[in-house]
Structures are given as C-alpha cells and as structure tokens.
Write an enzyme that holds these catalytic residues in place. Sequence first.
Site, PDB file in Angstrom:
ATOM      1  N   ASN A   1       0.863  -1.178   0.000  1.00  0.00           N
ATOM      2  CA  ASN A   1       0.000   0.000   0.000  1.00  0.00           C
ATOM      3  C   ASN A   1       0.901   1.229   0.000  1.00  0.00           C
ATOM      4  O   ASN A   1       1.503   1.556   1.027  1.00  0.00           O
ATOM      5  CB  ASN A   1      -0.887  -0.036   1.262  1.00  0.00           C
ATOM      6  N   TRP A   2       0.994   1.864  -1.147  1.00  0.00           N
ATOM      7  CA  TRP A   2       1.897   3.022  -1.256  1.00  0.00           C
ATOM      8  C   TRP A   2       1.306   4.292  -0.636  1.00  0.00           C
ATOM      9  O   TRP A   2       1.973   5.304  -0.555  1.00  0.00           O
ATOM     10  CB  TRP A   2       2.249   3.277  -2.738  1.00  0.00           C
ATOM     11  N   LYS A   3       0.045   4.241  -0.215  1.00  0.00           N
ATOM     12  CA  LYS A   3      -0.617   5.418   0.367  1.00  0.00           C
ATOM     13  C   LYS A   3      -0.407   6.637  -0.553  1.00  0.00           C
ATOM     14  O   LYS A   3      -0.391   6.478  -1.764  1.00  0.00           O
ATOM     15  CB  LYS A   3      -0.117   5.666   1.795  1.00  0.00           C
TER      16      LYS A   3
ATOM     17  N   HIS B   1      -9.533   0.832   4.808  1.00  0.00           N
ATOM     18  CA  HIS B   1      -8.275   1.029   5.546  1.00  0.00           C
ATOM     19  C   HIS B   1      -8.559   1.945   6.737  1.00  0.00           C
ATOM     20  O   HIS B   1      -9.365   2.871   6.645  1.00  0.00           O
ATOM     21  CB  HIS B   1      -7.226   1.653   4.619  1.00  0.00           C
TER      22      HIS B   1
ATOM     23  N   GLU C   1      -6.995   4.330   7.961  1.00  0.00           N
ATOM     24  CA  GLU C   1      -6.776   5.758   7.720  1.00  0.00           C
ATOM     25  C   GLU C   1      -7.996   6.376   7.055  1.00  0.00           C
ATOM     26  O   GLU C   1      -8.337   7.536   7.293  1.00  0.00           O
ATOM     27  CB  GLU C   1      -5.502   5.958   6.873  1.00  0.00           C
TER      28      GLU C   1
ATOM     29  N   GLU D   1      -5.515  -5.386  10.353  1.00  0.00           N
ATOM     30  CA  GLU D   1      -4.511  -4.344  10.574  1.00  0.00           C
ATOM     31  C   GLU D   1      -4.821  -3.609  11.876  1.00  0.00           C
ATOM     32  O   GLU D   1      -5.645  -2.682  11.878  1.00  0.00           O
ATOM     33  CB  GLU D   1      -4.528  -3.336   9.422  1.00  0.00           C
TER      34      GLU D   1
ATOM     35  N   GLY E   1       2.394   1.812  10.869  1.00  0.00           N
ATOM     36  CA  GLY E   1       3.390   2.878  10.784  1.00  0.00           C
ATOM     37  C   GLY E   1       4.080   3.199  12.097  1.00  0.00           C
ATOM     38  O   GLY E   1       4.764   4.212  12.207  1.00  0.00           O
TER      39      GLY E   1
ATOM     40  N   SER F   1       3.301  -2.599  10.336  1.00  0.00           N
ATOM     41  CA  SER F   1       4.747  -2.655  10.627  1.00  0.00           C
ATOM     42  C   SER F   1       5.404  -3.969  10.234  1.00  0.00           C
ATOM     43  O   SER F   1       6.292  -4.470  10.933  1.00  0.00           O
ATOM     44  CB  SER F   1       5.003  -2.327  12.107  1.00  0.00           C
TER      45      SER F   1
ATOM     46  N   GLY G   1       2.693  -1.300   4.296  1.00  0.00           N
ATOM     47  CA  GLY G   1       2.723   0.128   3.982  1.00  0.00           C
ATOM     48  C   GLY G   1       4.127   0.586   3.678  1.00  0.00           C
ATOM     49  O   GLY G   1       4.662   0.382   2.585  1.00  0.00           O
ATOM     50  N   GLY G   2       4.773   1.207   4.671  1.00  0.00           N
ATOM     51  CA  GLY G   2       6.078   1.839   4.477  1.00  0.00           C
ATOM     52  C   GLY G   2       7.110   0.961   3.780  1.00  0.00           C
ATOM     53  O   GLY G   2       7.839   1.430   2.903  1.00  0.00           O
TER      54      GLY G   2
HETATM   55  C1  PEP Z   1      -0.849  -0.013   6.140  1.00  0.00           C
HETATM   56  O1  PEP Z   1      -1.044   1.187   6.236  1.00  0.00           O
HETATM   57  O2  PEP Z   1      -1.656  -0.738   5.513  1.00  0.00           O
HETATM   58  C2  PEP Z   1       0.325  -0.557   6.790  1.00  0.00           C
HETATM   59  C3  PEP Z   1       0.329  -1.840   7.069  1.00  0.00           C
HETATM   60  O3  PEP Z   1       1.346   0.308   7.069  1.00  0.00           O
HETATM   61  P1  PEP Z   1       2.801  -0.045   7.685  1.00  0.00           P
HETATM   62  O4  PEP Z   1       3.267  -1.327   7.046  1.00  0.00           O
HETATM   63  O5  PEP Z   1       3.655   1.119   7.324  1.00  0.00           O
HETATM   64  O6  PEP Z   1       2.607  -0.212   9.157  1.00  0.00           O
END
Ligand code: PEP
Length: 250
Positions: free
Chosen positions: A11-13, A95, A97, A165, A171, A210, A231-232
């Site tokens: 997920n590049w957000k 998600h 967010e 999640e 994050g 994470s 994500g990141g």
């Molecule tokens: C996400 O936002 O879907 C996510 C899992 O982020 P991260 O891996 O950065 O915690």
Amino acid sequence: MNAPAPLIAGNWKMHGTDASLAEARAVGEGAWPDGVRVALCPPATLIERMARALAGSKVLVGGQDCHPEPQGAHTGDVSAEMLAEAGAQLVILGHSERRAAHGETDATVAAKVEAALRAGLEPIVCVGETLAEREGGQALDVVTRQVRLSLPDSVSTHPFTVAYEPVWAIGTGLTPSLADIEAVHRALRTALVDRFGETGARVAILYGGSVKPANAREILAVPEVGGALVGGASLKAADFLGIVAGASGA
Ligand code: PEP
C-alpha cells in the site's frame, strides 16, 4: 479444502510519482516463491502508468479506495470502474486511515465492496482495533463485528481478501505478539466460515501493521495468516521483495 494463495500487497498510500515506477519495475523483475501473489497499490494517479510498467510481470496492481457509485457528482472521488479501466485488479477498502480521516463506517465499506465487485475488482477489506479497544479486551469483538458488517452477502461468489490491521501497529514499528495475531486470525476465520462456509475457509486473511523484512517470515508463518498488507516497507523494492521472500506458496 485448498489453502488460499498467499498475497503480499503493498500500500503506497499518498506516495509515488513517475520516479517511483523504477521501484515497481524492480519488484516486477524480482523472484518469489511459486504460488504467492504479489500486488502494489499506488495512488490512483499512478495506476495506469504502473500497470503499463508492470505489463508482462506477475505483479497485480490495485487501488486504495473507490466510490460506491460508478459515476456522478462526487468531486475528487474515483469509481471502481475507473480504477479497473486504469488497469487495477484489486482495491484496498476500509483502511483504518480512511475510516478515521474520512469517517468511513462499516456500511460505507460494504457499499464500496459492492462497487468493487460490480467492476470486477478483488476487494481487500481491512479491519482492526484501536489501542484503546485492544487494551479494553475488545479486539476480537471489534474485528469480527467489522468483518461481518463490512462484507456484503454478494462477496460469497467473488474473490475477496480480508486484512487484519491493528490501528496501533500501522506505521508505528509496533506489532502484536504472534499469539495475538493468531488469536485474531482464528476468530476472523471462524466468522468467515460461519457466514460463507467453504468460501470463507478459502479467503486469504492478511496481517498488516509494521511488517518488515526482519519480521515477515515469523508473522507469515502464523497459522491462518495468508499474507501481508505492507505500507512503508513496500515503497522500496528491496524491502518489499525481502518480505515477499518470507512467504511460502500454497
Ligand atoms: C498499512 O497502512 O496498511 C500498513 C500496514 O502500514 P505499515 O506497514 O507502514 O505499518
């Protein structure tokens, strides 16, 4: 009963411009275990260019949200049909967010899932508890309620994926214990089987929050964890491929 094919989805957000396509291409050129599905979900503006850049590779391309309607007076929104036309095959929905920053309820998410199915996209439906809910002992109730209300009956005849999640793990560098991940995934599996029977037994349930190359292998080995939403660590091909390498094909 066949196990679901593991899915590792990035997920590049709100990250990614033309320059980032080199990372996507590097993922496309990478190697990963047979039977593992790999997807990248860039911002909507990049879907078409990423799909073109990855043509001929096995990487799937996805969106990060869609509007429930196919078109209309919805300034700034993108429909599922538009994502599909741009080259998306999947879409992340619900998600945390979006639930937090855009007030999306389970009913909103369910309507978006209907839209995704209508457009031929595979929805990745996200659920997860907040830190207060976990500390209050409500995690299992919260996620099973979210998965029940965010999935319309119509998913039972389409491919779909669920992602657990925990909001507090996204994050932050924090992750639940492996035992806690297993407990939530088992509860989600039970809810999915109770509702959808054999279909529910075959749905991949991803873990997200994470995930890094250093912890991916142990998380992906937890019973009922059918992949990861990342994500990141999905923004750099080397990190993402390091996570993909930790998955075992079904
Ligand atoms: C996400 O936002 O879907 C996510 C899992 O982020 P991260 O891996 O950065 O915690």
